[in-house]
Scaffold this motif. Structure first.
Motif, mmCIF file in Angstrom:
data_model
loop_
_atom_site.group_PDB
_atom_site.id
_atom_site.type_symbol
_atom_site.label_atom_id
_atom_site.label_comp_id
_atom_site.label_asym_id
_atom_site.label_seq_id
_atom_site.Cartn_x
_atom_site.Cartn_y
_atom_site.Cartn_z
ATOM 1 N N THR A 1 15.291 -2.989 -2.785
ATOM 2 C CA THR A 1 14.033 -3.687 -3.229
ATOM 3 C C THR A 1 13.629 -4.263 -2.302
ATOM 4 O O THR A 1 14.100 -5.007 -1.482
ATOM 5 C CB THR A 1 14.535 -4.760 -4.308
ATOM 6 N N LYS B 1 9.907 5.899 -5.326
ATOM 7 C CA LYS B 1 9.829 4.690 -5.342
ATOM 8 C C LYS B 1 8.681 4.327 -6.403
ATOM 9 O O LYS B 1 8.009 5.095 -6.610
ATOM 10 C CB LYS B 1 9.533 4.176 -4.145
ATOM 11 N N THR C 1 5.933 1.009 -6.628
ATOM 12 C CA THR C 1 5.362 -0.391 -6.103
ATOM 13 C C THR C 1 4.483 -1.124 -7.030
ATOM 14 O O THR C 1 3.518 -0.208 -7.680
ATOM 15 C CB THR C 1 4.650 -0.172 -4.811
ATOM 16 N N ASN C 2 4.655 -2.188 -7.418
ATOM 17 C CA ASN C 2 3.876 -3.020 -8.256
ATOM 18 C C ASN C 2 3.297 -4.273 -7.348
ATOM 19 O O ASN C 2 4.135 -4.916 -6.909
ATOM 20 C CB ASN C 2 4.441 -3.431 -9.644
ATOM 21 N N THR C 3 2.056 -4.491 -7.274
ATOM 22 C CA THR C 3 1.452 -5.598 -6.889
ATOM 23 C C THR C 3 0.831 -6.355 -7.819
ATOM 24 O O THR C 3 0.222 -5.907 -8.872
ATOM 25 C CB THR C 3 0.536 -5.139 -5.867
ATOM 26 N N SER D 1 4.064 -8.291 -3.577
ATOM 27 C CA SER D 1 3.942 -6.702 -3.666
ATOM 28 C C SER D 1 5.660 -6.466 -3.873
ATOM 29 O O SER D 1 6.377 -6.761 -2.834
ATOM 30 C CB SER D 1 3.586 -5.838 -2.201
ATOM 31 N N TRP D 2 5.891 -5.546 -4.937
ATOM 32 C CA TRP D 2 7.461 -5.350 -5.209
ATOM 33 C C TRP D 2 7.855 -3.926 -5.427
ATOM 34 O O TRP D 2 7.165 -3.104 -6.221
ATOM 35 C CB TRP D 2 7.544 -6.184 -6.582
ATOM 36 N N THR D 3 8.636 -3.312 -4.094
ATOM 37 C CA THR D 3 8.699 -1.992 -4.196
ATOM 38 C C THR D 3 10.335 -1.637 -4.475
ATOM 39 O O THR D 3 11.090 -2.499 -3.767
ATOM 40 C CB THR D 3 8.410 -1.241 -2.867
ATOM 41 N N GLN D 4 10.565 -0.751 -5.475
ATOM 42 C CA GLN D 4 11.845 -0.254 -5.587
ATOM 43 C C GLN D 4 12.167 1.182 -5.147
ATOM 44 O O GLN D 4 11.300 1.943 -5.838
ATOM 45 C CB GLN D 4 12.281 -0.782 -7.100
#
Length: 127
Positions: free
Chosen positions: A39, A59, A61-63, A49-52
């Motif tokens: 993460t 992957k 990504t949610n911002t 910005s949250w990337t898993q």
């Protein structure tokens, strides 16, 4: 809130039950069972910005900005609108099928997803 950085999954509890509840296929569940998900979080004030990173180079990504509705996406590609809020020291969001919180505790990233009585708890260490 010290979420920024790269985090590697150390342990997870309730993984299989939670995945089955979300109708994730058995072969995908098996691939993710022992995968050390990464993460990556960046933060600029209230904007994250949250990337898993998942197996097979997938992957998501949610911002988002705290307390502002935004467009989000699940690992399955489902798009939805949601608002991330702060509850004490936790980031909290309601996904279409579950509620999710993230917090830093003891230097670890603790993520809890809850759908009814089924709970997935993931603990990650900072890299």
């Amino acid at each position: 809130m010290a979420f920024a950085g790269r985090w590697e999954l150390e342990s997870q509890e309730g993984y299989e039950e939670f995945c089955k509840l979300l109708s994730i296929p058995d072969d995908i569940i098996e691939k993710g069972r022992d995968y050390k998900m990464i993460t990556e979080v960046t933060q600029d004030g209230d904007t994250f910005s949250w990337t898993q990173f998942y197996p097979k180079n997938a992957k998501v990504t949610n911002t988002f900005t705290i307390n502002k509705e935004c467009d989000m996406e699940t690992i399955g590609g489902k798009k939805f609108k949601a608002t991330v809020v702060v509850e004490g020291s936790k980031l909290s969001i309601t996904f279409p099928n579950y509620h999710h919180t993230s917090e830093i505790s003891g230097g670890k990233l603790i993520e809890i997803s809850k759908a009814g009585s089924i709970i997935l708890k993931r603990t990650s260490k900072k890299l």
